[in-house]
Every structure is written in C-alpha cells, then in structure tokens.
Design a protein around this motif. Structure first.
Motif, PDB file in Angstrom:
ATOM      1  N   LEU A  66       1.783  -5.856   5.146  1.00 57.65           N
ATOM      2  CA  LEU A  66       1.228  -4.573   4.713  1.00 57.65           C
ATOM      3  C   LEU A  66      -0.150  -4.768   4.088  1.00 57.65           C
ATOM      4  O   LEU A  66      -1.074  -3.981   4.334  1.00 57.65           O
ATOM      5  CB  LEU A  66       2.174  -3.897   3.712  1.00 57.65           C
ATOM      6  CG  LEU A  66       3.562  -3.518   4.229  1.00 57.65           C
ATOM      7  CD1 LEU A  66       4.390  -2.899   3.107  1.00 57.65           C
ATOM      8  CD2 LEU A  66       3.470  -2.564   5.416  1.00 57.65           C
ATOM      9  N   GLU A  69      -2.753  -5.220   6.731  1.00 60.09           N
ATOM     10  CA  GLU A  69      -3.125  -3.943   7.348  1.00 60.09           C
ATOM     11  C   GLU A  69      -4.200  -3.225   6.544  1.00 60.09           C
ATOM     12  O   GLU A  69      -5.094  -2.578   7.102  1.00 60.09           O
ATOM     13  CB  GLU A  69      -1.904  -3.029   7.457  1.00 60.09           C
ATOM     14  CG  GLU A  69      -0.904  -3.393   8.525  1.00 60.09           C
ATOM     15  CD  GLU A  69       0.230  -2.393   8.584  1.00 60.09           C
ATOM     16  OE1 GLU A  69       0.076  -1.291   7.996  1.00 60.09           O
ATOM     17  OE2 GLU A  69       1.262  -2.700   9.193  1.00 60.09           O
ATOM     18  N   LEU A  70      -4.103  -3.320   5.223  1.00 57.17           N
ATOM     19  CA  LEU A  70      -4.993  -2.575   4.332  1.00 57.17           C
ATOM     20  C   LEU A  70      -6.240  -3.354   3.941  1.00 57.17           C
ATOM     21  O   LEU A  70      -7.061  -2.864   3.164  1.00 57.17           O
ATOM     22  CB  LEU A  70      -4.230  -2.171   3.061  1.00 57.17           C
ATOM     23  CG  LEU A  70      -3.025  -1.249   3.256  1.00 57.17           C
ATOM     24  CD1 LEU A  70      -2.294  -1.048   1.926  1.00 57.17           C
ATOM     25  CD2 LEU A  70      -3.454   0.102   3.826  1.00 57.17           C
ATOM     26  N   ASP A 206       5.881  -0.940  -1.413  1.00 53.20           N
ATOM     27  CA  ASP A 206       4.730  -0.045  -1.409  1.00 53.20           C
ATOM     28  C   ASP A 206       3.492  -0.843  -1.799  1.00 53.20           C
ATOM     29  O   ASP A 206       3.483  -1.514  -2.834  1.00 53.20           O
ATOM     30  CB  ASP A 206       4.939   1.105  -2.394  1.00 53.20           C
ATOM     31  CG  ASP A 206       6.078   2.023  -1.976  1.00 53.20           C
ATOM     32  OD1 ASP A 206       5.818   2.958  -1.209  1.00 53.20           O
ATOM     33  OD2 ASP A 206       7.221   1.797  -2.418  1.00 53.20           O
ATOM     34  N   THR A 208      -0.851  -0.813  -2.155  1.00 55.01           N
ATOM     35  CA  THR A 208      -2.132  -0.113  -2.208  1.00 55.01           C
ATOM     36  C   THR A 208      -3.244  -1.140  -2.059  1.00 55.01           C
ATOM     37  O   THR A 208      -3.209  -2.199  -2.697  1.00 55.01           O
ATOM     38  CB  THR A 208      -2.313   0.636  -3.538  1.00 55.01           C
ATOM     39  OG1 THR A 208      -1.269   1.608  -3.671  1.00 55.01           O
ATOM     40  CG2 THR A 208      -3.662   1.336  -3.600  1.00 55.01           C
ATOM     41  N   THR A 213      -2.913   3.406   1.030  1.00 59.99           N
ATOM     42  CA  THR A 213      -1.555   3.044   0.605  1.00 59.99           C
ATOM     43  C   THR A 213      -0.628   3.097   1.806  1.00 59.99           C
ATOM     44  O   THR A 213      -0.746   3.986   2.658  1.00 59.99           O
ATOM     45  CB  THR A 213      -1.057   4.005  -0.486  1.00 59.99           C
ATOM     46  OG1 THR A 213      -1.909   3.907  -1.624  1.00 59.99           O
ATOM     47  CG2 THR A 213       0.365   3.653  -0.920  1.00 59.99           C
ATOM     48  N   THR A 214       0.293   2.151   1.858  1.00 60.75           N
ATOM     49  CA  THR A 214       1.290   2.152   2.927  1.00 60.75           C
ATOM     50  C   THR A 214       2.594   1.597   2.383  1.00 60.75           C
ATOM     51  O   THR A 214       2.640   1.046   1.273  1.00 60.75           O
ATOM     52  CB  THR A 214       0.809   1.328   4.143  1.00 60.75           C
ATOM     53  OG1 THR A 214       1.689   1.544   5.245  1.00 60.75           O
ATOM     54  CG2 THR A 214       0.767  -0.168   3.811  1.00 60.75           C
ATOM     55  N   SER A 215       3.654   1.737   3.144  1.00 63.59           N
ATOM     56  CA  SER A 215       4.964   1.267   2.691  1.00 63.59           C
ATOM     57  C   SER A 215       5.830   0.892   3.882  1.00 63.59           C
ATOM     58  O   SER A 215       5.548   1.259   5.029  1.00 63.59           O
ATOM     59  CB  SER A 215       5.676   2.341   1.857  1.00 63.59           C
ATOM     60  OG  SER A 215       6.009   3.463   2.661  1.00 63.59           O
ATOM     61  N   ALA A 216       6.881   0.159   3.592  1.00 63.18           N
ATOM     62  CA  ALA A 216       7.881  -0.209   4.599  1.00 63.18           C
ATOM     63  C   ALA A 216       9.197  -0.449   3.881  1.00 63.18           C
ATOM     64  O   ALA A 216       9.209  -0.832   2.700  1.00 63.18           O
ATOM     65  CB  ALA A 216       7.463  -1.455   5.370  1.00 63.18           C
ATOM     66  N   ARG A 258       2.222 -10.236  10.240  1.00 65.47           N
ATOM     67  CA  ARG A 258       2.647  -9.073  11.028  1.00 65.47           C
ATOM     68  C   ARG A 258       3.423  -9.501  12.277  1.00 65.47           C
ATOM     69  O   ARG A 258       4.352  -8.813  12.703  1.00 65.47           O
ATOM     70  CB  ARG A 258       1.428  -8.224  11.409  1.00 65.47           C
ATOM     71  CG  ARG A 258       0.949  -7.342  10.256  1.00 65.47           C
ATOM     72  CD  ARG A 258      -0.133  -6.383  10.669  1.00 65.47           C
ATOM     73  NE  ARG A 258      -1.434  -7.037  10.782  1.00 65.47           N
ATOM     74  CZ  ARG A 258      -2.564  -6.389  11.062  1.00 65.47           C
ATOM     75  NH1 ARG A 258      -2.546  -5.088  11.281  1.00 65.47           N
ATOM     76  NH2 ARG A 258      -3.705  -7.054  11.123  1.00 65.47           N
ATOM     77  N   ARG A 273       9.059   2.167   8.947  1.00 68.72           N
ATOM     78  CA  ARG A 273       7.809   2.706   8.421  1.00 68.72           C
ATOM     79  C   ARG A 273       7.938   4.218   8.279  1.00 68.72           C
ATOM     80  O   ARG A 273       8.641   4.877   9.048  1.00 68.72           O
ATOM     81  CB  ARG A 273       6.659   2.363   9.357  1.00 68.72           C
ATOM     82  CG  ARG A 273       6.481   0.866   9.637  1.00 68.72           C
ATOM     83  CD  ARG A 273       6.191   0.068   8.368  1.00 68.72           C
ATOM     84  NE  ARG A 273       4.943   0.451   7.760  1.00 68.72           N
ATOM     85  CZ  ARG A 273       3.750  -0.082   8.044  1.00 68.72           C
ATOM     86  NH1 ARG A 273       3.682  -1.033   8.973  1.00 68.72           N
ATOM     87  NH2 ARG A 273       2.655   0.299   7.414  1.00 68.72           N
TER      88      ARG A 273
END
Length: 274
Positions: A66, A69-70, A206, A208, A213-216, A258, A273
C-alpha cells in the motif's frame, strides 16, 4: 525457521554463527529489537529474517504494498479483528500477558508511551464493525525505520462484543498489572481462550502517503494459524532466495511487495480493497 520462543537467543546465535539462514515468527517487540541488535553485532553471513509482525509478517507485506502505491507512508494504522471462535492453541493468546505493560510508538514523528487497550475506535471489517484498542506488536517498531512512517499504530478487537467489554473492564480495574504472576495466568487467559470450531482471521490496514489514503483488509477463512503459516512460508522462501542478501531484514523490506500480495490468493488468503 524458529516457531517457538527463544528467550535466550540460542537458536538465533547458533544459526548466525554457522552461517545458516534464519527466520523467526514468534518474537514480541522488545525481543525483535534485541534479536536485530544481537544479529547485527555478529555480522551474519546469511539472511536473518525477523518476520514477527502480526500473523508471520503478512500484515507488514500488505502495508508495504500500500505504501508503494502511494509513493511512501506517513501514517500506517493496523486494526486486527480477533475471532474468539478460531481454532487455536494456548500460545495464541500469549499477547494477553503483555496488556499490563506500557509501550512506545511513533506518533507524528515523535516517540510516545501508550497503554494497551487505550485510544479505542470503531473499525469496519467485512460483515462487521469492531471496537479496537492499542496493542504492542513489532510492526509498530519497524515501520518507522523501514517505511519511513511518522505514525504507526496497531489495535486489536474481538469478534465477540462481550469479550471486548470484559477485556476493557479487566484493564480498567488493573488486572493486567496486579495479576501479572503465574497465579493469575488462568484468569487472564481465560478472558479470551475458548477455541471453537473455526473462525476467520481479519486484519485491516490503512495507509496515508504523498498520493493520498488507501486501505486493504486481509481475510483468511482458515484462521490465524493458517495465516501465520503463510507468513512463515513466505519468509522462508525469501530467506532462501538466490538474491537474498546477508544481514537482518524485515517482511516489509521484501522486494516487489505488490507482487507478493497478488500471490497470497494462491495460499487461500484474500486481500480486499474498498
């Protein structure tokens, strides 16, 4: 791979001195720190893979994916839903013996001391909403160093609201401080240890970072023992890889996290997701 407690670091020392790749999935935070220091002093000629993040380091790997990704991670929040109906051995609730000990975490780039089961919040999991509170886990120690997180927190809650309420009440009356000794071990562990016929292991992460911000949510229908075994298998595979380098490393430092996350489905682990 070490799957039992090694409080005197005998297995670790023997492996490092013999140049044998070493994987550990059982240490609490202070023992992870000690293992990393000890192994570093011995200048290992083989990989030393300290994979003691929640559930064998699977949580760490997903968090790293995650963050990638950010473009990085400033805040990482891990929320665990512990299924009290899960098939589990007595060591599965070993963490309850640490609920009377304050611990240090990073918050906004500064170390602070927090108490277990405080700073509670409600978190949404697939099919449920769970109240979670702070718990001492190794990934809170490693994320600021490996992923550059300024804030790292892990919280735990239970599939049974009654169990959550009982645990918070026990914390409030100080059971985990005055009841630390062996005499009270059955009482402490009895609050949670009532293994059933099977349950689902769920962990929400979660993150940031610079891009938002993203989560899984990690879901293993076969339970926490299976999810830990998956983490251990991934750690062994990495430690024995042709391109594995000597020295101490952690699960979130795995290259191409990933890609590893995409492989979890083959082990029966879903990463959902929003």
């Amino acid at each position: 791979m070490s799957t039992v407690n090694d409080p005197h670091d005998r297995v670790l020392s023997a492996a490092v001195e013999a140049g044998i790749p070493y994987v550990d999935i059982t240490r609490w935070t202070t023992r992870v720190a000690r293992a990393a220091t000890l192994a570093g002093q011995k200048s290992p000629s083989a990989p030393v893979y300290l994979s003691s993040g929640w559930m064998g380091g699977v949580t760490n790997i997903v968090a790293a994916a995650l963050a990638e990704e950010l473009g990085g991670a400033s805040t990482i929040d891990v929320s665990i839903r512990y299924d009290v109906n899960d098939i589990a051995g007595l060591d599965s609730v070993d963490f309850i013996d640490r609920l009377g000990q304050d611990f240090e975490v990073m918050q906004q780039g500064n170390p602070i001391t927090v108490s277990p089961l405080t700073d509670t919040r409600w978190v949404d999991f697939p099919g449920s909403r769970t109240k979670v509170g702070r718990i001492d886990t190794p990934e809170q120690f490693t994320f600021p160093m490996t992923l550059g997180a300024e804030t790292a927190s892990t919280r735990i809650g239970f599939s049974s609201n009654a169990s959550t309420t009982a645990l918070l009440a026990a914390k409030k009356v100080g059971l985990f401080r005055w009841g630390r000794g062996d005499r009270f071990t059955p009482l402490r562990r009895g609050l949670l240890y009532s293994p059933g016929k099977g349950g689902s292991a769920q962990v929400r992460i979660d993150v940031t970072g610079p891009s938002g911000t993203t989560s899984a949510t990690i879901v293993d229908r076969q339970g926490q023992a299976h999810l830990t075994a998956v983490g251990g298998a991934l750690a062994v595979r990495r430690a024995l890889a042709d391109d594995a380098r000597p020295g101490v490393t952690f699960p979130e430092s795995l290259p191409n996290p990933r890609r590893t996350v995409s492989e979890l489905e083959s082990f029966g682990v879903a990463v959902l997701r929003p």
